[in-house]
Design an enzyme around this catalytic site. Structure first.
Site, PDB file in Angstrom:
ATOM      1  N   THR A 125       0.825  -1.206   0.000  1.00  0.00           N
ATOM      2  CA  THR A 125       0.000   0.000   0.000  1.00  0.00           C
ATOM      3  C   THR A 125       0.862   1.260   0.000  1.00  0.00           C
ATOM      4  OG1 THR A 125      -1.458   1.291   1.443  1.00  0.00           O
ATOM      5  CG2 THR A 125      -0.125  -0.354   2.528  1.00  0.00           C
ATOM      6  N   ASP A 126       0.302   2.332  -0.524  1.00  0.00           N
ATOM      7  CA  ASP A 126       1.030   3.615  -0.485  1.00  0.00           C
ATOM      8  C   ASP A 126       1.207   4.123   0.946  1.00  0.00           C
ATOM      9  OD1 ASP A 126      -1.601   4.376   0.031  1.00  0.00           O
ATOM     10  OD2 ASP A 126      -1.721   5.856  -1.585  1.00  0.00           O
ATOM     11  N   GLU A 127       0.428   3.543   1.897  1.00  0.00           N
ATOM     12  CA  GLU A 127       0.518   4.018   3.286  1.00  0.00           C
ATOM     13  C   GLU A 127       1.887   3.741   3.899  1.00  0.00           C
ATOM     14  OE1 GLU A 127      -2.712   3.595   5.938  1.00  0.00           O
ATOM     15  OE2 GLU A 127      -4.207   3.726   4.363  1.00  0.00           O
ATOM     16  N   TYR A 153      -1.412  -0.286  11.265  1.00  0.00           N
ATOM     17  CA  TYR A 153      -1.658  -0.964   9.975  1.00  0.00           C
ATOM     18  C   TYR A 153      -0.502  -0.711   9.007  1.00  0.00           C
ATOM     19  CZ  TYR A 153      -3.270  -1.355   5.140  1.00  0.00           C
ATOM     20  OH  TYR A 153      -3.334  -1.638   3.794  1.00  0.00           O
ATOM     21  N   LYS A 157       2.309  -3.307   7.337  1.00  0.00           N
ATOM     22  CA  LYS A 157       2.479  -3.514   5.887  1.00  0.00           C
ATOM     23  C   LYS A 157       3.925  -3.213   5.473  1.00  0.00           C
ATOM     24  CE  LYS A 157      -0.282  -4.433   3.168  1.00  0.00           C
ATOM     25  NZ  LYS A 157      -0.754  -5.749   2.659  1.00  0.00           N
TER      26      LYS A 157
HETATM   27  P1  NAD Z   1     -10.183  -6.666   2.887  1.00  0.00           P
HETATM   28  O1  NAD Z   1     -10.104  -6.371   4.352  1.00  0.00           O
HETATM   29  O2  NAD Z   1     -11.423  -6.330   2.134  1.00  0.00           O
HETATM   30  O3  NAD Z   1      -9.918  -8.231   2.648  1.00  0.00           O
HETATM   31  C1  NAD Z   1      -8.932  -8.941   3.320  1.00  0.00           C
HETATM   32  C2  NAD Z   1      -9.143 -10.428   3.055  1.00  0.00           C
HETATM   33  O4  NAD Z   1      -8.079 -11.155   3.703  1.00  0.00           O
HETATM   34  C3  NAD Z   1     -10.458 -10.987   3.629  1.00  0.00           C
HETATM   35  O5  NAD Z   1     -11.054 -11.857   2.709  1.00  0.00           O
HETATM   36  C4  NAD Z   1     -10.010 -11.746   4.870  1.00  0.00           C
HETATM   37  O6  NAD Z   1     -10.864 -12.817   5.224  1.00  0.00           O
HETATM   38  C5  NAD Z   1      -8.632 -12.231   4.443  1.00  0.00           C
HETATM   39  N1  NAD Z   1      -7.745 -12.513   5.583  1.00  0.00           N
HETATM   40  C6  NAD Z   1      -7.503 -11.715   6.654  1.00  0.00           C
HETATM   41  N2  NAD Z   1      -6.658 -12.317   7.492  1.00  0.00           N
HETATM   42  C7  NAD Z   1      -6.320 -13.507   6.927  1.00  0.00           C
HETATM   43  C8  NAD Z   1      -5.460 -14.579   7.306  1.00  0.00           C
HETATM   44  N3  NAD Z   1      -4.785 -14.539   8.465  1.00  0.00           N
HETATM   45  N4  NAD Z   1      -5.352 -15.640   6.483  1.00  0.00           N
HETATM   46  C9  NAD Z   1      -6.049 -15.695   5.319  1.00  0.00           C
HETATM   47  N5  NAD Z   1      -6.892 -14.735   4.920  1.00  0.00           N
HETATM   48  C10 NAD Z   1      -7.018 -13.646   5.711  1.00  0.00           C
HETATM   49  O7  NAD Z   1      -8.925  -5.976   2.254  1.00  0.00           O
HETATM   50  P2  NAD Z   1      -8.731  -5.248   0.825  1.00  0.00           P
HETATM   51  O8  NAD Z   1      -9.164  -3.831   0.932  1.00  0.00           O
HETATM   52  O9  NAD Z   1      -9.287  -6.126  -0.222  1.00  0.00           O
HETATM   53  O10 NAD Z   1      -7.128  -5.229   0.730  1.00  0.00           O
HETATM   54  C11 NAD Z   1      -6.444  -6.341   0.183  1.00  0.00           C
HETATM   55  C12 NAD Z   1      -4.951  -6.063   0.233  1.00  0.00           C
HETATM   56  O11 NAD Z   1      -4.658  -4.897  -0.521  1.00  0.00           O
HETATM   57  C13 NAD Z   1      -4.406  -5.805   1.631  1.00  0.00           C
HETATM   58  O12 NAD Z   1      -3.158  -6.425   1.731  1.00  0.00           O
HETATM   59  C14 NAD Z   1      -4.272  -4.294   1.709  1.00  0.00           C
HETATM   60  O13 NAD Z   1      -3.238  -3.933   2.588  1.00  0.00           O
HETATM   61  C15 NAD Z   1      -3.940  -3.965   0.278  1.00  0.00           C
HETATM   62  N6  NAD Z   1      -4.346  -2.622  -0.206  1.00  0.00           N
HETATM   63  C16 NAD Z   1      -5.636  -2.203  -0.047  1.00  0.00           C
HETATM   64  C17 NAD Z   1      -6.025  -0.981  -0.586  1.00  0.00           C
HETATM   65  C18 NAD Z   1      -7.439  -0.467  -0.451  1.00  0.00           C
HETATM   66  O14 NAD Z   1      -7.707   0.674  -0.824  1.00  0.00           O
HETATM   67  N7  NAD Z   1      -8.397  -1.275   0.033  1.00  0.00           N
HETATM   68  C19 NAD Z   1      -5.082  -0.189  -1.266  1.00  0.00           C
HETATM   69  C20 NAD Z   1      -3.763  -0.646  -1.391  1.00  0.00           C
HETATM   70  C21 NAD Z   1      -3.423  -1.882  -0.871  1.00  0.00           C
HETATM   71  O1  DAU Z   2      -4.062   4.116   0.570  1.00  0.00           O
HETATM   72  C1  DAU Z   2      -4.312   2.751   0.601  1.00  0.00           C
HETATM   73  C2  DAU Z   2      -5.092   2.397   1.840  1.00  0.00           C
HETATM   74  O2  DAU Z   2      -6.406   2.925   1.667  1.00  0.00           O
HETATM   75  C3  DAU Z   2      -5.151   0.894   2.098  1.00  0.00           C
HETATM   76  O3  DAU Z   2      -3.851   0.436   2.385  1.00  0.00           O
HETATM   77  C4  DAU Z   2      -6.091   0.564   3.265  1.00  0.00           C
HETATM   78  O4  DAU Z   2      -6.209  -0.840   3.408  1.00  0.00           O
HETATM   79  C5  DAU Z   2      -7.433   1.165   2.965  1.00  0.00           C
HETATM   80  O5  DAU Z   2      -8.319   0.928   4.054  1.00  0.00           O
HETATM   81  C6  DAU Z   2      -7.327   2.659   2.691  1.00  0.00           C
HETATM   82  O6  DAU Z   2      -6.933   3.373   3.908  1.00  0.00           O
HETATM   83  P1  DAU Z   2      -7.592   4.780   4.313  1.00  0.00           P
HETATM   84  O7  DAU Z   2      -7.409   4.950   5.758  1.00  0.00           O
HETATM   85  O8  DAU Z   2      -7.154   5.854   3.409  1.00  0.00           O
HETATM   86  O9  DAU Z   2      -9.143   4.438   3.934  1.00  0.00           O
HETATM   87  P2  DAU Z   2     -10.519   4.731   4.701  1.00  0.00           P
HETATM   88  O10 DAU Z   2     -11.601   4.372   3.759  1.00  0.00           O
HETATM   89  O11 DAU Z   2     -10.548   4.138   6.062  1.00  0.00           O
HETATM   90  O12 DAU Z   2     -10.496   6.307   4.870  1.00  0.00           O
HETATM   91  C7  DAU Z   2     -10.342   7.164   3.745  1.00  0.00           C
HETATM   92  C8  DAU Z   2     -10.322   8.593   4.270  1.00  0.00           C
HETATM   93  O13 DAU Z   2     -11.627   8.919   4.782  1.00  0.00           O
HETATM   94  C9  DAU Z   2      -9.357   8.813   5.417  1.00  0.00           C
HETATM   95  O14 DAU Z   2      -8.800  10.115   5.308  1.00  0.00           O
HETATM   96  C10 DAU Z   2     -10.245   8.744   6.668  1.00  0.00           C
HETATM   97  C11 DAU Z   2     -11.585   9.292   6.168  1.00  0.00           C
HETATM   98  N1  DAU Z   2     -12.790   8.730   6.801  1.00  0.00           N
HETATM   99  C12 DAU Z   2     -12.937   7.384   6.842  1.00  0.00           C
HETATM  100  C13 DAU Z   2     -14.044   6.814   7.411  1.00  0.00           C
HETATM  101  C14 DAU Z   2     -14.210   5.315   7.478  1.00  0.00           C
HETATM  102  C15 DAU Z   2     -13.767   9.577   7.291  1.00  0.00           C
HETATM  103  O15 DAU Z   2     -13.660  10.812   7.223  1.00  0.00           O
HETATM  104  N2  DAU Z   2     -14.881   9.013   7.851  1.00  0.00           N
HETATM  105  C16 DAU Z   2     -15.050   7.674   7.958  1.00  0.00           C
HETATM  106  O16 DAU Z   2     -16.095   7.226   8.529  1.00  0.00           O
END
Ligand code: NAD
Ligand code: DAU
Length: 339
Positions: A125-127, A153, A157
């Site tokens: 992730t970019d985080e 988190y 990562k």
């Molecule tokens: P998500 O939380 O929707 O899904 C996570 C999945 O992993 C679920 O199906 C869960 O059951 C499974 N899981 C959790 N713990 C596990 C374990 N111990 N063993 C096997 N399976 C397990 O997450 P997402 O948003 O789909 O993110 C997927 C990946 O992409 C993550 O690694 C996250 O860090 C990365 N990522 C997410 C975003 C975003 O915007 N959502 C952006 C960049 C990177």
């Molecule tokens: O940038 C990649 C990341 O993006 C991934 O690695 C993470 O898994 C994914 O959850 C996401 O992280 P963020 O923290 O950016 O996403 P989130 O949707 O939780 O929040 C997006 C922005 O919105 C953040 O600035 C917090 C704000 N927010 C979020 C929630 C849930 C609110 O203002 N209100 C809310 O209720």
């Protein structure tokens, strides 16, 4: 080619399963998932009838289960999406993030070392780069930006990324890493900003915007992320990191107002609430490397992607109504009750 997709029952993993089945119909896709609160077999229901798809229940942080998986499947490629993914949950309780995101990754890498693998891909992730100031729009994250994490988190990562790089160098595991910006689209769990706001607005509930809503995220439609990972696992260079993002920066307030406009709801639903602890200000990816080296470009513009996403939530109420009727209510009360 046999591809194990860990975390394939979650948001991006499931979209990736569908992308692979559609674009590489001869490959075998094995989803390995622990089905935590974020994992959902309903999300994979259209894959289950495909003879090239298989679901295996298991935990990436169980060495026995992972080794058994490798013995039975003998994968060519492993793409690791499995993670605890929500920043707010990591602030409440970091331990599970360390176990799944760090130990889990190390066990997958040990399995690659023991049984061999053609490619290990870490979905990062970019985080891991921390954040950028709001008053420097000229700055972007590149692959050489220092790791500088803010939340448990992102620290977990970043730790996983360092392990992948160590195993690549020391044990010659053929590994790649991608670091993507915020995704949105179908099957996004409703704890995250965009689905939470869509669902609250549909119920005429307040939309809880943290702080002033000025924080900036760089949004990418999930299918574009899947296409980028697909290119990396097939054409990417071992040992490399690839940033993925589409130059789509929006403040949280802009995103929330756009959703309200699409749904025809009033901005009076917006409620500013106590900020997230350690809240990252701005994320912004420079995707020049993956564009130049692998020819990737995002296909979906934010204006179209957000319309499609809202339409998906309107057409798939049963998917999210089931989620929000369960444990989610306790989560919501705990996180937002007195905010
Ligand atoms: P998500 O939380 O929707 O899904 C996570 C999945 O992993 C679920 O199906 C869960 O059951 C499974 N899981 C959790 N713990 C596990 C374990 N111990 N063993 C096997 N399976 C397990 O997450 P997402 O948003 O789909 O993110 C997927 C990946 O992409 C993550 O690694 C996250 O860090 C990365 N990522 C997410 C975003 C975003 O915007 N959502 C952006 C960049 C990177
Ligand atoms: O940038 C990649 C990341 O993006 C991934 O690695 C993470 O898994 C994914 O959850 C996401 O992280 P963020 O923290 O950016 O996403 P989130 O949707 O939780 O929040 C997006 C922005 O919105 C953040 O600035 C917090 C704000 N927010 C979020 C929630 C849930 C609110 O203002 N209100 C809310 O209720």
């Amino acid at each position: 080619m046999k591809i194990i997709v860990t975390g394939g029952a979650g948001f991006i993993g499931a979209n990736f399963v569908y992308y692979e089945l559609a674009n590489h119909p001869d490959d075998e896709i094995i989803c390995y998932d622990k089905l935590t609160y974020a994992g959902n077999l309903e999300t994979l229901k259209f894959a289950e009838t495909n003879p090239h798809f298989q679901f295996v229940y298991g935990d990436i942080s169980s060495r026995d289960e992972v080794y058994k998986l490798f013995e039975i499947v003998a994968p060519d490629i492993i793409v690791n999406f499995a993670a605890e993914s929500h920043v707010d949950r990591s602030i409440e309780d970091p331990e599970l993030f360390l176990r799944t995101n760090i130990i889990g990754t190390s066990i997958l890498l040990d399995a690659c070392k023991k049984y061999g693998i053609k490619r290990y891909h870490q979905v990062s992730t970019d985080e891991v780069y921390g954040d950028l100031p709001l008053d420097r729009p000229d700055l972007f994250f590149t692959e050489t930006t220092n790791l500088h994490t803010s939340s448990p988190y992102s620290a977990s990562k970043a730790s996983a990324d360092l392990l992948v790089q160590a195993y690549q160098r020391t044990y010659k595991i053929p590994a790649t890493i991608s670091r993507c910006s915020n995704n949105y689209g179908p099957y996004h769990f409703p704890e995250k900003l965009i689905p939470l706001m869509i669902i609250n607005a549909l119920h005429d509930k307040n939309l809880p915007v943290y702080g002033t809503g000025a924080n900036v995220r760089d949004w990418l439609y999930v299918e574009d992320h899947c296409a980028a990972i697909d290119l990396i696992i097939r054409n990417g260079k071992v040992g490399e990191v690839y940033n993925i993002g589409g130059h789509n920066e929006k403040t949280n307030l802009e995103v929330v107002k756009t959703i309200l406009k699409i749904l025809g709801k009033s901005e009076s639903l917006i409620q500013f609430v106590t900020d997230r602890k350690g809240h990252d200000q701005r994320y912004a990816i420079d995707p020049a490397k993956i564009e130049r080296e692998l020819g990737w470009t995002p296909k979906t513009k934010f204006d179209d992607g957000i319309q499609k996403t809202v339409a998906w939530y309107l057409e798939n109420r049963a998917w999210w109504e089931k989620i929000i009727s369960g444990e989610y209510q306790n989560y919501y009360a705990k996180m937002y009750g007195n905010r």
